[in-house]
Design a protein around this motif. Structure first.
Motif, PDB file in Angstrom:
ATOM      1  N   LEU A 114     -28.111 -15.375  -4.765  1.00  0.00           N
ATOM      2  CA  LEU A 114     -27.012 -15.955  -4.020  1.00  0.00           C
ATOM      3  C   LEU A 114     -27.649 -16.843  -2.960  1.00  0.00           C
ATOM      4  CD1 LEU A 114     -23.906 -15.922  -3.266  1.00  0.00           C
ATOM      5  CD2 LEU A 114     -24.494 -14.061  -1.755  1.00  0.00           C
ATOM      6  N   VAL A 115     -27.260 -18.100  -2.869  1.00  0.00           N
ATOM      7  CA  VAL A 115     -27.917 -19.070  -2.005  1.00  0.00           C
ATOM      8  C   VAL A 115     -26.923 -19.535  -0.949  1.00  0.00           C
ATOM      9  CG1 VAL A 115     -29.048 -21.312  -1.902  1.00  0.00           C
ATOM     10  CG2 VAL A 115     -29.441 -19.808  -3.872  1.00  0.00           C
ATOM     11  N   ASN A 116     -27.185 -19.162   0.294  1.00  0.00           N
ATOM     12  CA  ASN A 116     -26.320 -19.564   1.405  1.00  0.00           C
ATOM     13  C   ASN A 116     -27.036 -20.396   2.461  1.00  0.00           C
ATOM     14  OD1 ASN A 116     -23.996 -18.304   0.419  1.00  0.00           O
ATOM     15  ND2 ASN A 116     -24.528 -16.357   1.369  1.00  0.00           N
ATOM     16  N   GLU A 117     -28.352 -20.210   2.601  1.00  0.00           N
ATOM     17  CA  GLU A 117     -29.101 -20.905   3.641  1.00  0.00           C
ATOM     18  C   GLU A 117     -29.589 -22.268   3.145  1.00  0.00           C
ATOM     19  OE1 GLU A 117     -29.548 -19.979   6.845  1.00  0.00           O
ATOM     20  OE2 GLU A 117     -28.128 -18.396   6.354  1.00  0.00           O
ATOM     21  N   PRO A 118     -29.545 -23.282   4.001  1.00  0.00           N
ATOM     22  CA  PRO A 118     -29.985 -24.622   3.577  1.00  0.00           C
ATOM     23  C   PRO A 118     -31.436 -24.669   3.125  1.00  0.00           C
ATOM     24  CG  PRO A 118     -28.693 -24.762   5.597  1.00  0.00           C
ATOM     25  CD  PRO A 118     -28.921 -23.313   5.351  1.00  0.00           C
ATOM     26  N   TRP A 119     -32.322 -23.853   3.725  1.00  0.00           N
ATOM     27  CA  TRP A 119     -33.728 -23.944   3.319  1.00  0.00           C
ATOM     28  C   TRP A 119     -33.926 -23.416   1.894  1.00  0.00           C
ATOM     29  CZ3 TRP A 119     -36.909 -19.939   1.888  1.00  0.00           C
ATOM     30  CH2 TRP A 119     -36.541 -18.638   2.254  1.00  0.00           C
TER      31      TRP A 119
ATOM     32  N   SER B  51     -28.089 -25.261 -10.817  1.00  0.00           N
ATOM     33  CA  SER B  51     -26.896 -24.864 -10.055  1.00  0.00           C
ATOM     34  C   SER B  51     -27.221 -23.619  -9.242  1.00  0.00           C
ATOM     35  CB  SER B  51     -25.706 -24.597 -10.986  1.00  0.00           C
ATOM     36  OG  SER B  51     -26.012 -23.539 -11.883  1.00  0.00           O
ATOM     37  N   VAL B  52     -26.396 -23.380  -8.229  1.00  0.00           N
ATOM     38  CA  VAL B  52     -26.557 -22.204  -7.376  1.00  0.00           C
ATOM     39  C   VAL B  52     -25.179 -21.581  -7.154  1.00  0.00           C
ATOM     40  CG1 VAL B  52     -28.596 -23.102  -6.188  1.00  0.00           C
ATOM     41  CG2 VAL B  52     -26.326 -23.529  -5.223  1.00  0.00           C
ATOM     42  N   THR B  53     -25.175 -20.269  -7.002  1.00  0.00           N
ATOM     43  CA  THR B  53     -23.967 -19.543  -6.619  1.00  0.00           C
ATOM     44  C   THR B  53     -24.025 -19.307  -5.116  1.00  0.00           C
ATOM     45  OG1 THR B  53     -23.857 -18.453  -8.772  1.00  0.00           O
ATOM     46  CG2 THR B  53     -22.621 -17.458  -6.969  1.00  0.00           C
ATOM     47  N   THR B  54     -22.975 -19.694  -4.410  1.00  0.00           N
ATOM     48  CA  THR B  54     -23.018 -19.672  -2.958  1.00  0.00           C
ATOM     49  C   THR B  54     -21.686 -19.230  -2.368  1.00  0.00           C
ATOM     50  OG1 THR B  54     -23.416 -21.034  -0.979  1.00  0.00           O
ATOM     51  CG2 THR B  54     -22.401 -22.116  -2.858  1.00  0.00           C
ATOM     52  N   ASP B  55     -21.772 -18.734  -1.133  1.00  0.00           N
ATOM     53  CA  ASP B  55     -20.576 -18.396  -0.355  1.00  0.00           C
ATOM     54  C   ASP B  55     -20.108 -19.552   0.516  1.00  0.00           C
ATOM     55  OD1 ASP B  55     -20.325 -15.700  -1.186  1.00  0.00           O
ATOM     56  OD2 ASP B  55     -21.947 -15.121   0.166  1.00  0.00           O
TER      57      ASP B  55
END
Length: 623
Positions: free
Chosen positions: A438-443, A455-459
């Motif tokens: 799960l990718v939430n942080e910009p870095w 692609s990424v799954t994010t909140d």
């Protein structure tokens, strides 16, 4: 030493916790499962580590300043207790992380792929700052050695005793200076061993990864509700991610947790069933639960950095209920969005215990959605799925390339923490489509972008969608220019600081040497003067004074003071042949009347008093 240990451990924990900020929601969720109370435990831990670091750093700075002034350190008992508590707390948490949450160290390792170039530059700046006390210490020890050796030359008998002091001073000097030089040289050569995906040519940068909305948009609406998915569509999501359970009456519905306490009002409606598995309820009971009131309540909001909701959104959230899978498929069909979901198998005694996959496939086919829009993730009964829905895009986990090829799987959905340590290059060479969660942080998103992740799954789609280029991205030429510039400037500055301290200590050494020489010459002159006085003491002393015709006032016995205003009171006794030799004398002081001033000759007759009697010792005629 304990204070230094406490500071280092606090910094390690603070850095580790900052780097794992992407996992804060998961940490709070795990603590909720244990305690049953929702709270931002992650932010509490972050604040605790920040306070510990600031507190120990302040004590450390004060201690260094006191040592610089040669003042012995006396920590208060409260400070000693707090320092020991900080050490024990950090050690305990490190043990817990190593034993129960070992994955978080993978995040710290990944952060170095992004931050290593900037950590390198920051370390060089830190070494420039540290060069001031280090060079001061080295120069000061050098002066001490020289001064002690110059002093030892004047005391030959102590030279053997002091040679051990010189050895210790040189050892301290090398202990301080050599590690500093070694670390500095390693930092200068550090870029030769640094690899960062975000250091590459602009032409090699891949396209920006697309977004799968994790349980909808959980920062804009209650997770796994239609409001959250509609918000995700508005934010430009490429696909929708969710979690599916099945009710006892064969209805697939959207729910993530293994009970309904966190995201529904089950405690108010059916408190006795609050801890039951979601699949043990019928759809009739599930549809009556409110699934959005918790999201509006300040104490149970899921994310610390959520934006305030408008009144319309609050009202809309309060009216949300648990949706069926069919409702989500209807939205995805309308908006042409991809759908990926985790399918949880029902517990024992469930009527669909062995056929839950077939039930979900039938619901999907009944929705008439394009089959290509379905990213089929469940691995159970995959052959049946291929037969019934050949258009589904099957998604694998972190499997080997051979297995993916054999199963005809060209898409993988993997945890970002593990992908970068397990053959990312091999997956890219095999042309595998990669989705990270799960990718939430910009870095982390920047790392995925620079690594050509699809692609990424994010909140948090709004935050990541604002990035127009990866964070910390730079070309190799630009990094090399910064690297060389920082190395040259830091070397010049450190050399200048060393020369300044060396010159300063040499100047202090000359002042000490001049002061010592001055004291030595003064002691020699004093000794010469003492010798002259001793020689003068062997010369004949002045002869005793003669009693004059006029009255006189002798000084006290043993006194050398003379009255300057009555010089005629004493006369030197001239030694002539035939003069009288005084063999014994007893002098009785004569006290003048009170009305006679000092320096005047008293008139005893005028005063009406008899003349004072004096005793003149017997004399011998020296004929």
């Amino acid at each position: 030493m304990f204070l230094i240990i406490a500071f280092v451990l606090s910094v390690v924990m603070l850095f580790t916790w900052i780097e794992t900020s992407n996992e804060y929601h998961g940490f709070d969720w795990v603590v909720f499962l244990i305690t049953g109370c929702w709270f931002f435990w992650s932010i509490l831990m972050l604040s605790l580590f920040g306070i510990m670091t600031a507190y120990t750093l302040l004590l450390l700075i004060l201690g260094i300043l006191l040592l610089r002034e040669r003042i012995e350190l006396y920590l208060h008992t409260i400070h000693k207790i707090l320092v020991m508590v900080a050490i024990l707390l950090c050690v305990s948490l490190l043990v817990i992380l190593f034993k129960f949450w070992n994955e978080r160290w993978l995040v710290v390792g990944l952060s170095l792929k992004i931050f290593a170039p900037y950590i390198h530059l920051s370390c060089i700046i830190l070494m420039v700052i540290l060069s001031w006390p280090v060079t001061f210490c080295v120069a000061y020890l050098e002066r001490e050695v020289r001064v002690r050796r110059s002093r030892a030359s004047y005391y030959k008998e102590e030279r053997l005793k002091k040679c051990n002091i010189f050895t210790r001073l040189r050892a301290i000097q090398l202990t301080v200076g050599l590690p500093f030089v070694f670390i500095l040289v390693c930092l200068y050569a550090m870029p030769l061993g640094i690899y960062s995906p975000c250091i590459q040519e602009k032409t090699e940068l891949g396209p920006k990864p697309v977004f799968f909305a994790h349980r909808g948009s959980p920062m804009a609406g209650p997770e796994n509700t239609m409001m959250a998915f509609e918000k995700a569509v508005e934010e430009g999501a490429h696909g929708l991610e969710t979690d599916v359970h099945l009710s006892t009456d064969r209805v697939p519905f959207l729910m993530h947790d293994y009970d309904l306490r966190r995201t529904t009002n089950i405690r108010e409606v059916m408190p006795e069933a609050a801890y039951n598995h979601p699949s043990t309820f019928s759809w009739r009971n599930l549809s009556k639960l409110n699934a959005g009131e918790w999201f509006v309540h300040p104490r149970t909001r899921p994310f610390f950095n959520m934006k305030p909701l408008s009144e319309a959104d609050k009202k809309r959230a309060r009216n949300q209920s648990i949706p069926q899978l069919a409702d989500l498929l209807k939205l995805a069909k309308k908006e042409k969005k991809f759908v990926i979901f985790d399918l949880f198998g029902p517990p024992r005694q469930h009527p669909l215990r062995n056929t839950y996959v077939r039930q979900v496939v039938s619901v999907i086919l009944a929705s008439k959605i394009e089959q290509r829009l379905i990213f089929w993730l469940p691995g159970h009964d995959r052959d049946y799925v291929r037969y019934m829905a050949p258009g589904f895009q099957h998604v694998g986990r972190l499997f080997s390339i051979e297995y993916l090829t054999r199963e005809n799987i060209s898409i993988i959905n993997v945890d970002y923490k593990r992908l970068f340590y397990n053959g990312l290059k091999d997956y890219k060479e095999a042309n595998i489509y990669i989705n990270l969660y799960l990718v939430n942080e910009p870095w982390i998103f920047s790392l995925a972008w620079c690594s050509r992740i699809n692609s990424v799954t994010t909140d948090n789609i709004p935050r990541l969608s604002q990035l127009t280029r990866p964070h910390f991205f730079m070309t190799p030429q630009f990094y090399m220019a910064i690297w060389l510039f920082m190395d040259i400037v830091s070397a010049v500055v450190i050399t200048a600081i060393f020369c300044y301290h060396w010159w300063k200590e040499l100047k202090a050494e000359k002042l000490i040497e001049a002061s010592r020489n001055f004291k030595g010459s003064r002691s020699v002159s004093v000794s010469l003067e003492q010798n002259e006085n001793q020689e003068a003491s062997h010369l004949p002393t002045k002869p005793p004074t003669r009693v004059g015709e006029t009255p006189w006032t002798p000084g006290l016995a043993g006194s050398k003071k003379k009255y300057s205003d009555a010089p005629h009171f004493e006369e030197p006794l001239k030694k002539k042949p035939g003069s009288v030799k005084i063999t014994q004398s007893t002098v009785v002081p004569v006290v003048p009347p009170k009305d006679v001033e000092v320096g005047q000759v008293p008139n005893w007759e005028a005063a009406g008093e008899g003349a004072p009697q004096t005793t003149v010792p017997p004399m011998e005629a020296n004929i």
